[in-house]
Write an enzyme that holds these catalytic residues in place. Structure first.
Site, PDB file in Angstrom:
ATOM      1  N   LEU A  85       0.665  -1.139   0.093  1.00 52.18           N
ATOM      2  CA  LEU A  85       0.047   0.014  -0.086  1.00 52.18           C
ATOM      3  C   LEU A  85       0.832   0.993  -0.092  1.00 52.18           C
ATOM      4  O   LEU A  85       0.538   2.360   0.565  1.00 52.18           O
ATOM      5  CB  LEU A  85      -0.955   0.195   1.275  1.00 52.18           C
ATOM      6  CG  LEU A  85      -2.398  -0.421   0.949  1.00 52.18           C
ATOM      7  CD1 LEU A  85      -3.208  -0.493   2.144  1.00 52.18           C
ATOM      8  CD2 LEU A  85      -3.290   0.499  -0.028  1.00 52.18           C
ATOM      9  N   CYS A 148      -7.125  -4.801   4.760  1.00 56.24           N
ATOM     10  CA  CYS A 148      -5.869  -4.233   5.388  1.00 56.24           C
ATOM     11  C   CYS A 148      -5.672  -4.843   7.018  1.00 56.24           C
ATOM     12  O   CYS A 148      -6.668  -5.338   7.437  1.00 56.24           O
ATOM     13  CB  CYS A 148      -5.957  -2.794   5.658  1.00 56.24           C
ATOM     14  SG  CYS A 148      -5.936  -1.825   4.284  1.00 56.24           S
ATOM     15  N   ASN A 210     -10.647  -9.055  -3.962  1.00 54.86           N
ATOM     16  CA  ASN A 210      -9.244  -8.672  -3.955  1.00 54.86           C
ATOM     17  C   ASN A 210      -8.277  -9.893  -4.222  1.00 54.86           C
ATOM     18  O   ASN A 210      -8.753 -10.944  -4.638  1.00 54.86           O
ATOM     19  CB  ASN A 210      -9.182  -8.079  -2.459  1.00 54.86           C
ATOM     20  CG  ASN A 210      -7.903  -6.991  -2.442  1.00 54.86           C
ATOM     21  OD1 ASN A 210      -7.112  -6.979  -2.953  1.00 54.86           O
ATOM     22  ND2 ASN A 210      -8.253  -6.064  -1.644  1.00 54.86           N
ATOM     23  N   GLY A 261     -10.954 -10.139 -11.204  1.00 51.01           N
ATOM     24  CA  GLY A 261     -10.263 -11.331 -10.675  1.00 51.01           C
ATOM     25  C   GLY A 261      -9.791 -12.103 -11.924  1.00 51.01           C
ATOM     26  O   GLY A 261     -10.217 -12.864 -12.563  1.00 51.01           O
TER      27      GLY A 261
END
Lengths: 319, 234
Positions: A85, A148, A210, A261
């Protein structure tokens, strides 16, 4: 309505538009966070206003230098990344990048991460305040990255257990009036349950998936390639898993799904839409083809003409 | 799409790839190459060895899946090139030394052509390659095999030194530059860094480099950096 030029078969009019929480995407091809910067870099190679949208590099309240050591490693049909990040922070983004975003004619999505509950909320508030000041001319939507690590919970990601994520989604929902999509991790205990929670807490959409947590060991050095041990797997390798998860979530929620994805072709996009996605995001494919967005849209229109699809609504969620 | 003119093995695992086409680029810039369709997913960054007269040349060391596929290219094959990318070596004047180690000599041939009269130092751990290509442009050509090429370079003699080579060599060059500056020399040392890349244009941040003023991108802010700006972590 997209008007196809005279050179295209049948000079057909195709409808590629979709609306999510009042925001109109001119087509379903959105660039995924972390792979497209804030759009400027790729704008030198094709007109990014062709795109349905851009999800910017993930931001945190405070600037982050990211991870040391190797950050990328190629895998069979994919790649692992451990960028950690790296980003300039919300305030610097609003200050330095939003002027460019104001010039764009595409949906502009801020991707927001954080390591504490308070940072997420403060970040969302800052984005909302800026949007109020600008009259929403630069940011159309917030994408909340709940993958996160939660500093207070010993580094376990917010996005694993539904109960951990609920309070966060609720608080960020309260902090902003901007359309809100929650980006879900495939590492969640139950991704459909997570999506349902987001709907209950007032999210306008969910983005999935993700990257999938993965690993690569350097056998000569007898250690992980990455300082952070594990890294996020993306690319065509994860597409079947992503597609299955979009399908499962689509069966459980009413809110729109931003599906992603491993998409690397127009037929991949069609698959995600047939599985129930409203729009899709394209990430790793940008590294395989610099003009990914342009080429995918060209091929998508061609496919729709060949298959006699006038509007994507005809096929959305049909499987 | 470019067409392969030749792809010659120069030494153990080192190849010289020549591609026809009107390509451009500055000293130290690079191209992203792929000689395949979808897989491997990532293109490979290679610095410009030389460019002009309807062709572009690259040197590469076979280290993995992508470069193994490059090694199989034969004349007439197609190869995809995107570029030129990155911020390369500056067009300097004065006394210039080019210092290359192993495959790190790759970007320096083009520099020697652009900066005629420079001194060229090339070091190799085993078999030397492409050293004669530098001779027409170099005022002095120094080749070392098995030693440390940096030991041959007196930093105080130069205004600018361009260095490309393995990681330990770049760190050593940085230290020599600092030592020279401490002794009153005004030499500028430039390092061409190597890093794994994905996008090649500054969007994905996988090739980030720690610098004194924060994180920089090897692909867009570099690959060439002033030595004193770079922070080496290992």
């Amino acid at each position: 309505m997209i008007r196809i030029g005279d050179s295209s078969p049948g000079n057909t009019e195709l409808d590629l538009t979709t609306r999510i929480a009042g925001v109109t995407f001119k087509n379903p091809v959105v660039m995924a966070s972390g792979t497209f910067g804030f759009g400027k870099e790729y704008a030198r190679y094709y007109d990014v206003n062709e795109l349905g949208g851009i999800s910017g590099k993930g931001l945190t309240l405070h600037p982050k230098a990211g991870n040391q050591g190797t950050r990328v490693y190629e895998t069979a049909s994919g790649m692992l990344n451990s960028v950690g990040l790296e980003n300039p922070g919300v305030a610097a983004f609003l200050d330095k990048e939003c002027a460019y975003w104001e010039t764009l004619d595409t949906v502009r999505i801020v991707n927001l991460g954080g390591n504490t509950f308070e940072d997420y909320v403060a970040g969302a508030e800052l984005i909302q305040k800026d949007a109020d000041a600008r009259g929403r001319k630069a940011v159309d939507m917030i994408e909340l990255n709940i993958s996160c690590p939660n500093v207070k919970e010993g580094g376990i990601a917010f996005g694993i257990r539904t109960c951990d994520a609920r309070e966060l989604v609720r608080a960020v929902r309260r902090a902003t009036k901007l359309p809100l999509s929650v980006k879900l991790s495939p590492n969640a205990e139950d991704i459909a349950d997570m999506a349902l929670m987001c709907q209950e807490e007032g999210a306008d959409a969910v983005s999935l998936i993700n990257t999938i947590s993965g690993m690569k060991i350097d056998v000569r050095r007898r250690r992980s390639v990455f300082n952070n041990l594990y890294a996020g797997l993306s690319g065509p390798a994860i597409k079947p898993i992503a597609l299955r998860m979009v399908h499962q979530v689509a069966k459980r929620v009413e809110i729109p799904i931003i599906g992603m994805g491993g998409i690397s072709s127009a037929t991949d996009i069609i698959e995600f839409i047939m599985a129930g996605a409203a729009v899709v995001q394209v990430g790793t494919y940008n590294f395989m083809n610099m003009r990914a967005g342009h080429d995918l849209l060209r091929d998508l229109r061609q496919f729709m003409i060949e298959e006699n699809i006038a509007s994507l609504d005809e096929i959305r969620g049909i499987v | 799409m470019g067409t392969v003119i030749s792809n010659e093995r120069l030494a153990d695992n080192v190849y010289h790839l020549r591609v026809s086409g009107d390509y451009g680029g500055e000293m130290g810039q690079f191209y992203m190459l792929r000689a395949w369709g979808a897989y491997p997913v990532l293109s490979r960054p290679l610095s410009i060895h030389q460019v002009g007269d309807g062709e572009i040349d690259f040197l590469y060391h076979v280290v993995g899946e992508g470069t193994e596929l490059f090694a199989q290219l034969t004349p007439g094959d197609s190869i995809q090139l995107e570029g030129p990318f990155g911020s390369g070596f500056p067009a300097v004047t004065g006394r210039v030394a080019l210092v290359g180690g192993g495959i790190g000599i790759a970007p320096l041939l083009y520099c020697s052509r652009e900066l005629p009269g420079c001194d060229v130092y090339l070091g190799f751990s085993r078999e030397p390659f492409r050293t004669e290509a530098f001779r027409p442009y170099a005022a002095k050509l120094s080749v070392d095999v098995g030693g440390l090429i940096l030991d041959s370079v007196d930093f105080a003699e130069y205004d600018h030194i361009f260095v490309c080579g393995p990681h330990p060599m770049l760190k050593a060059a940085q230290l020599k530059g600092i030592a020279a500056a401490t002794s009153g020399s005004s030499v500028n040392v430039y390092l061409s860094l190597e890093n794994r890349m994905a996008c090649g244009i500054g969007a994905c941040l996988v090739c980030s480099v720690s610098c004194k003023d924060g994180q920089r991108k090897a692909c867009a802010d570099g690959p060439v950096f002033l030595a004193e700006e770079v922070i080496f972590h290992d």
